[in-house]
Design an enzyme around this catalytic site. Structure first.
Site, short mmCIF file in Angstrom:
data_model
loop_
_atom_site.label_atom_id
_atom_site.label_comp_id
_atom_site.label_asym_id
_atom_site.label_seq_id
_atom_site.Cartn_x
_atom_site.Cartn_y
_atom_site.Cartn_z
N GLU A 1 0.87 -1.17 0.00
CA GLU A 1 0.00 0.00 0.00
C GLU A 1 0.91 1.22 0.00
O GLU A 1 1.66 1.44 0.94
CB GLU A 1 -0.85 -0.04 1.27
CG GLU A 1 -2.24 0.48 1.06
CD GLU A 1 -3.07 0.31 2.32
OE1 GLU A 1 -3.70 -0.75 2.47
OE2 GLU A 1 -3.06 1.22 3.15
N ASP B 1 -5.61 10.68 9.16
CA ASP B 1 -4.35 10.14 9.66
C ASP B 1 -3.90 10.78 10.96
O ASP B 1 -4.11 11.97 11.19
CB ASP B 1 -3.26 10.31 8.59
CG ASP B 1 -3.44 9.32 7.46
OD1 ASP B 1 -3.38 8.11 7.73
OD2 ASP B 1 -3.67 9.76 6.32
#
Lengths: 415, 269
Positions: free
Chosen positions: B50, B61
């Site tokens: 990824e 995040d």
């Protein structure tokens, strides 16, 4: 992508006969708005949408909202004919919608009362907010104190420097002010951090967004809570002048005071609508906060709208002397109003805004916020071009006490 | 023709192994690190990679991956740079699937059709756009489908059964379960709750299910591997890029040491 408009602006405006029926049921204003959020927030957003829709149909909720606006905020706010300034400029008659006289000193409290009542109705005990100039943070801390809710306000570290007075006010009101150091350490980063808090504490927390941005239903909900500004102004001008105005002028950062004034007039074809963005050091320098005047469509903070971004889609730093306008996006309804041609968006730079601040302070004895000073500065350009029997309503969205240090520093004065 | 992702999951299933999916941000801490790191991670046991596309406002995040984006953006790492990295990786690795993970705006600005064309020709297999739910994503998904690329959608602890069904029907390749309420790298896992949700997801899809957000070490990977088809590890790896940002040669060995431990733990299941 639904980005390029095939119809010309004029033909779109002619083909739309109701500008007040947006957004659609998925939160879209034409190609703008929507719900661009991570899955973790989806359940909370759906819960909020349901609660908001049922509250707006509940007479008891609306009555409590009206009661608080009247007795706690002090509404209706006056519509003041600025006679001296009108005479000085020698053109159109200028009326000021005095949101600066609201409790807490700006229009922001209209929305925080509405959202706090909704939070109470949903049983949420903790509210969070982002703030730029601190006005929305203060307005949120104020209602949280009143309702006995825990309150956390995210504020860019740079803005904390610029707005020390409001930071202390929030602390006095019992809020925790969290400095945000990430990114450019301003309003957009505070919004990111508030979103992160919300994702983490989604069960007990209500996120009170301060402007008409964010994912659906925020742009519509905040507009609906702020539309009291325009509804009052529409009634007041007819009482005082016997007719509707020729032009509305308001500053646009995220755009909540502007949409609040504009929305009830959107279907009045004779009323020209002008939003004033922050040109900072000047549009040509690139140091500004004017996405509608000089940006491109993109997706940020849950909605598609005009943004300040680089060719790679990274959000770029904005600049404005006014912390409340220092935001790279804008409410999606403004993007739509621009594209369909119902509203016009212009930009006023830092120096012009400062001049507007000094003019109105000296001539009318009113200290306007630096945000509102952008709208006032545009009025000094617009009014002389109009006839003496024409009418402008300008939204004086907040008072300038919070900006005294900024103004003094630019004049080279230290306390 | 089967996609790289399908082929990978099929061969893992036949071997009775769980997929290990490391996340790293492209260009963190410098661009030259990324392609060799991708190859090293495959050698250390990664099955799918990824690759994070840096974004200025990574709302989902935590601080670790935020800083990774900031480090990459100091060097202006763009989608074009990320495509170039994948293309270079594909020169010698044609089997390991690569999933781009990031936010919508860089793709929105490039244009969905151009993104899909360039990503596909670089050798990208799937895209995970954190802030694009299926309700807003039909045009994007259609563009990916033209090039046989998979849209990866997230499912969260708060996702209702009704939405799980909707997400699973929009997804292909695999689905990604976000195991904690919060941002990347934040909270600790409740393995029991993950197992419950996995059962709910599997009622709606035959697709492999990967689990990420909150897996920190061999133990937590083993616990999650017991109920998932794939384990995604991000912040704990990206932290090494932070720790060694002044000595980029040390980044890959540090990340791969952690990956190797997690690989061993997964293979012990």
């Amino acid at each position: 992508m639904p980005r390029n408009n095939e119809l010309s602006e004029m033909s779109q405006q002619d083909s739309i006969n109701d500008f007040m029926n947006m957004p659609d049921d998925r939160g879209h204003f034409g190609p703008y708005g929507g719900r661009f959020i991570s899955e973790t927030l989806m359940a909370a957003i759906e819960e909020l949408t349901g609660a908001y829709e049922s509250a707006m149909k509940d007479p008891a909720f609306l009555a409590e909202f009206d009661h608080d606006l009247k007795h706690y905020v002090g509404r209706p706010s006056p519509l003041y004919f600025a006679k001296s300034w009108t005479e000085k400029l020698g053109g159109a008659q200028i009326y000021m919608k005095r949101e600066d006289l609201n409790h807490t000193g700006a229009h922001k409290v209209n929305n925080t009362i509405g959202q706090a009542l909704l939070a109470k109705r949903m049983g949420k005990k903790r509210v969070i907010a982002e703030t730029g100039a601190g006005q929305h943070g203060v307005a949120t801390a104020t209602v949280a104190a009143r309702f006995g809710m825990e309150c956390v306000v995210y504020m860019g570290a740079e803005d904390i420097q610029r707005q020390a007075l409001n930071v202390y006010r929030m602390k006095l009101l019992g809020a925790k002010v969290v400095p945000v150091e990430s990114g450019s350490a301003t309003l957009k980063d505070a919004l990111n951090e508030a979103m992160r808090d919300w994702v983490t504490n989604v069960d007990d927390t209500f996120y009170i967004i301060g402007t008409v941005a964010g994912p659906h239903p925020y742009p519509a909900m905040v507009r609906d809570f702020q539309a009291i500004i325009g509804r009052e102004a529409r009634e007041q001008i007819q009482q005082q002048a016997g007719r509707l105005p020729d032009a509305l002028v308001a500053c646009v950062g995220g755009g909540s005071n502007a949409i609040g004034l504009f929305y009830p007039f959107l279907n009045d074809a004779g009323v020209k609508i002008i939003g004033v963005e922050a040109a900072g050091d000047g549009i040509e320098t690139g140091h500004h906060a004017a996405p509608l005047c000089a940006g491109q469509p993109g997706v940020l903070h849950g909605n598609r709208t005009y943004l300040m971004e680089d060719p790679n889609g990274q959000i770029i730093e904005t600049h404005s002397v006014s912390a409340g306008l220092d935001y790279p996006g804008v409410g999606p309804e403004h993007s739509w109003l621009k594209d369909v041609g119902r509203a016009e968006y212009v930009a006023i730079n830092d120096d012009e805004a400062l001049q507007g601040f000094h003019d109105v302070t000296g001539i009318e004895g009113i200290l306007p916020a630096l945000e509102s000073s952008h709208a006032l500065a545009y009025v000094t350009k617009l009014a002389p071009t109009m006839k003496k029997d024409e009418i402008i309503i300008v939204n004086l969205s907040g008072r300038g006490d919070k900006d005294i240090h900024t103004v003094a520093a630019r004049d080279g004065i230290e306390f | 023709m089967m996609s790289r992702i399908e082929t990978k999951f099929m061969s893992l299933r036949e071997a009775g192994r769980k997929a290990l999916i490391p996340y790293v941000t492209a260009g963190d801490p410098v661009a030259s690190v990324t392609v060799p790191l991708m190859h090293d991670m495959v050698k250390a046991g990664a099955d799918i990679i990824e690759l994070g596309v840096p974004f200025s406002d990574p709302m989902a995040d935590g601080p670790v991956i935020q800083k990774a984006s900031e480090r990459a953006l100091v060097h202006n790492i763009s989608l074009h740079d990320v495509f170039a990295m994948v293309k270079e990786f594909r020169e010698t690795d044609t089997d390991t699937p690569v999933v781009l993970m990031g936010y919508l705006n860089p793709i929105e600005v490039m244009g969905y059709a151009k993104f899909a064309e360039l990503a596909s020709s670089a050798g990208v297999d799937a895209a995970l756009t954190v802030d694009l739910p299926p309700e807003e994503g039909s045009e994007f998904v259609a563009e990916l489908a033209r090039y046989q690329m998979d849209p990866i959608f997230l499912i969260a602890p708060t996702t209702t059964d009704e939405r799980i069904e909707k997400l699973c029907s929009a997804a292909s390749g695999f689905v990604y379960y976000v195991s904690v309420k919060g941002v990347t790298g934040a909270a600790t896992l409740d393995t029991g709750a993950v197992a419950d949700k996995m059962a709910a997801i599997r009622r709606h899809t035959e697709l492999p299910v990967g689990v990420g957000f909150g897996i920190k070490d061999a133990d937590s990977a083993r616990n999650i591997g017991a109920v998932a088809d794939a384990v995604v590890v991000g912040s704990v790896l990206v932290r090494q890029a932070d720790a060694h940002q002044d000595n980029p040669e040390a980044v890959s060995p540090a990340i791969c040491a952690i990956l190797a431990e997690i690989r061993q733990a997964l293979d012990s299941l």
